[in-house]
Design an enzyme around this catalytic site. Sequence first.
Site, mmCIF file in Angstrom:
data_model
loop_
_atom_site.group_PDB
_atom_site.id
_atom_site.type_symbol
_atom_site.label_atom_id
_atom_site.label_comp_id
_atom_site.label_asym_id
_atom_site.label_seq_id
_atom_site.Cartn_x
_atom_site.Cartn_y
_atom_site.Cartn_z
ATOM 1 N N CYS A 44 0.829 -1.210 0.000
ATOM 2 C CA CYS A 44 0.000 0.000 0.000
ATOM 3 C C CYS A 44 0.861 1.256 0.000
ATOM 4 C CB CYS A 44 -0.924 0.002 1.216
ATOM 5 S SG CYS A 44 -1.993 1.456 1.297
ATOM 6 N N CYS A 56 -0.999 6.031 7.150
ATOM 7 C CA CYS A 56 -2.412 5.746 7.399
ATOM 8 C C CYS A 56 -2.646 5.171 8.793
ATOM 9 C CB CYS A 56 -2.922 4.778 6.326
ATOM 10 S SG CYS A 56 -4.490 4.005 6.710
ATOM 11 N N CYS A 115 -3.113 -0.533 8.608
ATOM 12 C CA CYS A 115 -2.573 -1.895 8.435
ATOM 13 C C CYS A 115 -1.141 -1.922 8.943
ATOM 14 C CB CYS A 115 -2.632 -2.305 6.967
ATOM 15 S SG CYS A 115 -4.284 -2.325 6.264
ATOM 16 N N CYS A 152 -7.083 1.922 -1.318
ATOM 17 C CA CYS A 152 -7.063 1.154 -0.073
ATOM 18 C C CYS A 152 -7.204 -0.321 -0.421
ATOM 19 C CB CYS A 152 -8.202 1.602 0.845
ATOM 20 S SG CYS A 152 -8.293 0.670 2.386
ATOM 21 N N GLN A 201 -19.963 -8.857 11.529
ATOM 22 C CA GLN A 201 -18.523 -9.096 11.439
ATOM 23 C C GLN A 201 -17.997 -8.543 10.126
ATOM 24 O OE1 GLN A 201 -16.412 -10.166 13.610
ATOM 25 N NE2 GLN A 201 -17.534 -11.356 15.124
ATOM 26 N N TYR A 226 -25.579 -11.506 23.935
ATOM 27 C CA TYR A 226 -25.027 -10.468 23.055
ATOM 28 C C TYR A 226 -25.213 -10.906 21.601
ATOM 29 C CZ TYR A 226 -22.627 -9.660 27.532
ATOM 30 O OH TYR A 226 -22.329 -9.491 28.872
ATOM 31 N N GLU A 231 -30.106 -9.297 23.438
ATOM 32 C CA GLU A 231 -29.291 -8.177 22.949
ATOM 33 C C GLU A 231 -29.884 -6.878 23.479
ATOM 34 O OE1 GLU A 231 -26.931 -5.601 21.427
ATOM 35 O OE2 GLU A 231 -26.466 -7.704 20.957
ATOM 36 N N ASP A 266 -20.813 -13.726 23.080
ATOM 37 C CA ASP A 266 -19.922 -12.976 22.185
ATOM 38 C C ASP A 266 -20.019 -11.502 22.567
ATOM 39 O OD1 ASP A 266 -18.374 -12.018 20.141
ATOM 40 O OD2 ASP A 266 -19.747 -12.550 18.528
ATOM 41 N N CYS A 270 -13.364 -10.717 21.017
ATOM 42 C CA CYS A 270 -12.484 -9.891 20.181
ATOM 43 C C CYS A 270 -11.404 -9.230 21.029
ATOM 44 C CB CYS A 270 -13.298 -8.834 19.425
ATOM 45 S SG CYS A 270 -14.219 -7.720 20.504
#
Length: 470
Positions: free
Chosen positions: A77, A83, A86, A179, A302, A331, A352, A401, A428
Amino acid sequence: MAKKNTDKVVFHQIKVLDAGAKGVSVAKAPDGKVVFIPNVVPGDVVDVQTFKKRKAYYEGKAVHFHEYSEHRVEPICEHFGVCGGCKWQNMKYSQQLYYKQNEVKNHLQRIGKIELPEFEPILGSEKQFFYRNKMEFSFSNSRWLTEKEIDSTEDLGNRNALGFHIPKMWDKILDINKCHLQEDPSNAIRNEVKDFANAHGLTFFNPRDHEGLLRTLMLRTASTGEIMVLIQFFENDKANRELLLDHLYEKFPQITSLQYVVNNKANDTLYDTDIKLYKGRDYILEEMEGLKFSINAKSFYQTNSDQAYELYKITRDFAGLTGNEIVYDLYTGTGTIAQFVSKNAKKVIGVESVPEAIKDAKLNAERNEITNCEFFVGDMKVVFNDSFIAQHGHPDVIITDPPRDGMHKDVIEQIMKIAPEKVVYVSCNSATQARDLALMDEKYKVTRVRPVDMFPQTHHVENVVLLERR
């Protein structure tokens, strides 16, 4: 050896030892303190110019390379290093996976301090670029300038930008040409919006003065090929708004959903705004094992569709359902996991806190003709109580989750109290997951662990854990 340089310190020939938190790498200074360095790879030998000193560490940048690591690759990139999106693009993908698995293991061992099984190998992503289904870009009338541009005496011309925030700078936008995170026509749409706006004198947002027409651009794509475009306008200029939207719809007929919002709040968050449909329908459809899920502008889904499918398969495998179980999906979001495992369960209950998400979950279940899923709105720590369980049945398996903060302690206490046979914990953030696992250790043993890479070229990693009642 170190020398003073305008009250900053230069450390010479420092070997980068490890990949640390938030995508920066780690080295040791001559005085034994840790040095955090961006845009380097473990194995590099560098001179480091420090710009921040704290009691236990330094922050700095590499100003000279003596040796390049064998794990280094050339970033593809043109915006890499500025940026900030990444941060690991200069590292071989096999090493990215190594450090992600290592981070999960360190968190579970160091924070959790619990007995752990042998880890299953991290599941890498087949796509290492162009894997995201959602991107958000910001407009600015004062784009970020490089040091070379700042030092130049030439006229810099148009300063309008459409791109990403410079890390830690809320009012600085890097103009993006290409990108590598979202498949085309993402780049084509973004560049066309910018070019058309420039050609027709549409004003770009000024975040300091709070003025300008164009504020943000969001693009959502699906594996079905459907595309959503949402433009956020700061000013309510109907003529110029429709000029741009009509042009986009004509130029890109593959757009399934074209939406806009006029937002003159101090912040640009969409969740409390009134989004208007301009062309098409107000959602796009994602598909997985024949199940269809509608995704609207405010939906959580996701962001790597292909890896989400792999993540859900691992979750279903860990749950080990036979068709006789009552499953609680905590969740649940828009009910994706709940519906994905429903054919293997007797009944699935999804909970939720976001009403719009539960509305989508119910619509998706109806669309997919699933009759053994029920969805309920409520704050997890409040609704997930004894009377709720008495009404809906005692769960044999709980799938959870939670967001990055992990589960509320009241939710953990309730899980411990009702003690289902199995808990599948998708996370996560393995640090908060480790904290929660420690709180459950009295009644539950971790029997399986598998990290999943949802975000190649970044430090982020998901982790799936199976807990079984002792």
